[in-house]
Write an enzyme that holds these catalytic residues in place. Structure first.
Site, PDB file in Angstrom:
ATOM      1  N   ASP A  11       0.879  -1.156   0.000  1.00  0.00           N
ATOM      2  CA  ASP A  11       0.000   0.000   0.000  1.00  0.00           C
ATOM      3  C   ASP A  11       0.925   1.216   0.000  1.00  0.00           C
ATOM      4  OD1 ASP A  11      -2.131   1.744   0.073  1.00  0.00           O
ATOM      5  OD2 ASP A  11      -3.216   0.635   1.621  1.00  0.00           O
ATOM      6  N   TRP A  12       0.380   2.386  -0.265  1.00  0.00           N
ATOM      7  CA  TRP A  12       1.220   3.566  -0.503  1.00  0.00           C
ATOM      8  C   TRP A  12       1.980   3.964   0.768  1.00  0.00           C
ATOM      9  CZ3 TRP A  12      -0.135   1.426  -4.435  1.00  0.00           C
ATOM     10  CH2 TRP A  12      -0.021   1.951  -5.723  1.00  0.00           C
TER      11      TRP A  12
END
Ligand SMILES: *[C@@H]1O[C@H](CO)[C@@H](O)[C@H](O)[C@H]1NC(C)=O
Ligand SMILES: *[C@@H]1O[C@H](CO)[C@@H](O)[C@H](O)[C@H]1NC(C)=O
Length: 726
Positions: free
Chosen positions: A252-253
């Site tokens: 995920d970012w």
């Protein structure tokens, strides 16, 4: 007659799985030969993002490698369409699509979403959501996924992946794993036991891997104290060994916290890769150094690259893939799917004195701020932390801009005019003006909402997760005022998830409750279809609506979450604890009536108790996916109008199994029947549907004894019962 059966579905996915497994083989060999032409620096470039949006468009991008014709991969949000693009479709959120229980609509939605990603040149869709499953009713992002039932979510996820990838777009199923709330998602640890992990939270990922998702996105939280994106157990053991996952794991970012640890735990790609959002960069030159120092074997980097390139080759993205253009007009006729999901996912909860469908009212009062366009429908809230006017989806990175929005009032006004009726509007939540509009009208339609989203934005004091399960903007008071002023009140609810309806239900003049969910851009049109009876409501709840908040037995926690509720979430908990819900999982009314005939159970093959057998294919041992029995029940539409019934199959385990929820969904079939017509609901049980996770042997096990089969119109409206002996 229309009847969609899971037999066809299961057979189709099994054939497809076999075909795609071969695809992986040839894609892997292409990837391996490309690998030989890459320098270490090329390889590091393929696994490391170059930052958010450097070309002005994609939220994730990697380094291109000209020598093998590999582009800068474009990764884009999100689960309901292309974020930040202009001429796109704002599809219905997962929870709305799930409420249709209609696999044709789910597939069509997936195909159309895929076509829009492809049309804008995005290679990877950051979705669908297989969990956060939604164990906490207030969970901010539940609406992006499908349902807190893992079986239902698994089927919907698999169909979506298959349809999106069918048009050549990679899926990144997310957020893996045990990310169930927004509060402290970037610091907390989720600590369930292994049986709970496998039977609830990993279950839909099994479907996702079996459907050959190209990628899996690991989540922000920790698992038993280890970050999800550097958890050897979650990535190497569960995904790659047990589930035989052949694609790649991306973060995920900014969910990465280490260089060598994450690489050796099985992580394959870091996103977005720059120091986006103040985060540190762990790969890029650092990974190259770690390889040179011997902290990460180069073979591990080769494996990352092989997985990433294989996913790209496998879907044919190496030839004629459109270049990135987020202004491309890709919407086509896709709004038809939005309207269909909005309409067929609408759940009719209450209908007294036949108040619905409407029968030629001459005056209709439309009441509430969410009946008209506000900042939400004008795309002024997605990143702005506001929530006013008509609601069609939650907020955060899982939202997109609406190309247009048909508000409830506008659609009702247009339809009413055509019927010669007059509409009186009170476009605020002011109780006095609501009551005044309602007074003297033949029918008063009141609109209320509840919203939630991603925790980087706070909206009206809700930091992602909802603070409570009450309607927003004083909805209870507005309904009360209108109910005191008019005898014929219909409440329309637009909500991300359950709200407590007790106050609203206490007014006798509230004769109708239409649970319209999250209808996106076609909100008003879908609602009019239902209110006037052009369409017969056929949605059913994909979660439980409780009488009081505390009945759910789970809540947002402030520290770590030990998952003490185990297997008992949503209806599994209500059934087990003997708590009567207000509206149970699977519930929904129709304008017609259905009668269930006698159940037939047929063995497809003998089932022996014991552990799953077979070589590990995508999803786990091949034996998991074999059909073992079919169940069918005749259904007749005994009413006056055409309609559709979602018949549901629930399984009970024999006493030889360890304690298991009393009923678990293991089949559903939506059967469309004209008035007076009969058809058959058919369910196919796979070996895995009869299994539980045995922690002693670390395998799926089918116990011996008598399984109960319950088929009905909801989880508490069982019409037919039978048994399967093992
Ligand atoms: C889960 O199972 C693994 C073995 O597969 C074991 O190492 C681990 O300790 C177990 N976790 C829990 C919480 O019991
Ligand atoms: C259904 O089962 C009942 C009870 O076993 C039986 O009396 C009835 O005849 C059956 N109906 C049909 C249509 O087979």
């Amino acid at each position: 007659m229309y009847s969609k059966t899971l037999t066809a579905f299961t057979m189709a996915t099994q054939l497809l799985a076999r075909a795609l497994a071969q695809d992986w083989e040839s894609a892997y060999s292409k990837a391996q030969s490309a690998l030989g032409r890459l320098t270490l620096s090329d390889k590091v470039g393929i696994v490391t993002g170059v930052g958010w949006n450097p070309g002005g468009e994609c939220v994730g991008n990697t380094h291109p490698v000209g020598s093998i014709g590999y582009p800068s991969l474009c990764l884009q949000d999100g689960p309901l369409g292309v974020r930040y693009a202009s001429s796109i479709t704002a599809f219905t959120p997962g929870v709305q699509a799930a409420s249709t229980w209609d696999l044709d609509l789910i597939r069509q939605r997936g195909q159309y979403i895929g076509e829009e990603f492809r049309g804008t040149g995005a290679h990877v869709m950051l979705g669908p959501v297989a969990g956060g499953l939604g164990k906490i009713a207030e969970g901010g992002r539940n609406w992006e996924g499908f349902s807190p039932d893992p079986y239902l979510t698994g089927i919907m996820v698999a169909e979506t992946i298959d349809a999106v990838q069918g048009v050549g777009v990679q899926t990144a199923v997310k957020h893996y794993i045990l990310n169930e709330q927004e509060l402290n998602r970037e610091t907390m640890s989720s600590n369930p036991d292994n049986r709970t992990t496998h039977e609830l939270y990993l279950w839909p990922y099994v479907d996702a891997i079996h459907a050959e998702s190209s990628s899996v996105m690991c989540s922000y939280n920790k698992i038993h104290g280890v970050w999800a994106c550097e958890s050897d157990f979650a990535i190497n053991t569960l995904l790659k060994d047990r589930l035989g996952f052949k694609g790649y794991v991306m973060t995920d970012w900014a969910a990465q916290h280490s260089t060598a640890l994450s690489a050796n735990a099985g992580l394959d790609m870091t996103m977005p890769g720059s120091n986006w959002d103040g985060g540190d960069v762990y790969w890029g030159p650092q990974l190259q150094t770690a390889v040179t120092n011997g902290q990460v074997p180069e073979s591990r980097v080769d494996d990352m690259v092989t997985r990433i390139l294989a996913a790209w080759y496998r879907l044919g993205q190496d030839s004629d893939y459109p270049s990135v253009n987020f202004d491309a007009d890709v919407a086509g006729n896709h709004a038809e799917n939005v309207r269909a999901c909005a309409r067929d996912g609408t759940v009719l909860l209450r209908n007294e004195d036949g108040i619905l469908p409407l029968t030629n009212p001459s005056t209709i009062a439309v009441i509430g701020s969410s009946s008209v366009i506000g900042r939400h429908a004008r795309n002024q809230c997605q990143d702005g932390g506001c929530n006013d006017g008509a609601l069609g989806m939650g907020w955060g990175s899982g939202a997109v801009d609406y190309p247009y929005f048909v508000a409830p009032y506008d659609a009702i006004d247009e339809r009413a005019s055509a019927e010669g009726a007059r509409v009186v509007l009170s476009s605020s939540d002011n109780t006095a003006s609501g009551a005044s509009a309602a007074r003297g009208a033949d029918v008063a339609v009141v609109f209320i909402t509840a919203d939630s989203g991603e925790g980087y934005l706070e909206v009206e004091g809700n930091r992602g997760d909802r603070n409570n399960l009450d309607p927003w903007h004083g909805g209870n008071a507005l309904v009360e005022a209108v109910a005191n002023a008019n005898e014929n009140v219909i409440v329309v609810v637009h909500s991300v998830g359950p709200i407590i309806l007790e106050s609203i239900l206490s007014h006798d003049s509230v004769k109708g409750i239409v649970w319209a969910g999250l209808p996106s851009q076609e909100s008003g049109n879908a609602l009019v279809d239902i209110l006037w009876g052009d369409a017969n409501p056929s949605g059913k709840l994909v979660y439980t609506i409780a009488k009081q908040r505390g009945d759910y037995g789970t809540q947002v926690v402030s520290g770590n979450d030990d998952y003490d509720e185990g297997l008992y979430i949503d209806y599994r908990h209500f059934d087990n604890a003997g708590i009567e819900p207000r509206y149970e999982f699977g519930f929904g009314l129709s304008y017609t009536t259905f009668e269930y005939g006698n159940i037939t159970i047929e063995a497809v093959r003998p089932i022996a108790p014991g552990s799953a057998t077979g070589e590990v294919i995508s999803g786990g041992p091949s034996g998991l996916f074999e059909d073992v029995a079919t169940v069918s029940v005749p259904i007749t539409n005994t009413g006056e109008v055409d309609g559709a019934e979602v018949a549901q199959l629930y399984l009970s385990y024999p006493p030889s199994a360890p304690a298991t929820p009393p009923l678990q969904l293991r089949g559903f079939d939506k059967v469309r029947l004209a008035a007076g017509e009969s058809g058959t609901a058919t369910f196919t049980l796979r070996w895995r549907d009869l299994s539980y996770w045995d922690t002693a042997s670390d395998t799926w096990v089918v116990p011996s004894g008598s399984f109960g089969i319950s088929v009905g119109a909801s989880s508490r409206d069982i019409k037919q019962e039978g048994t399967i002996e093992v």
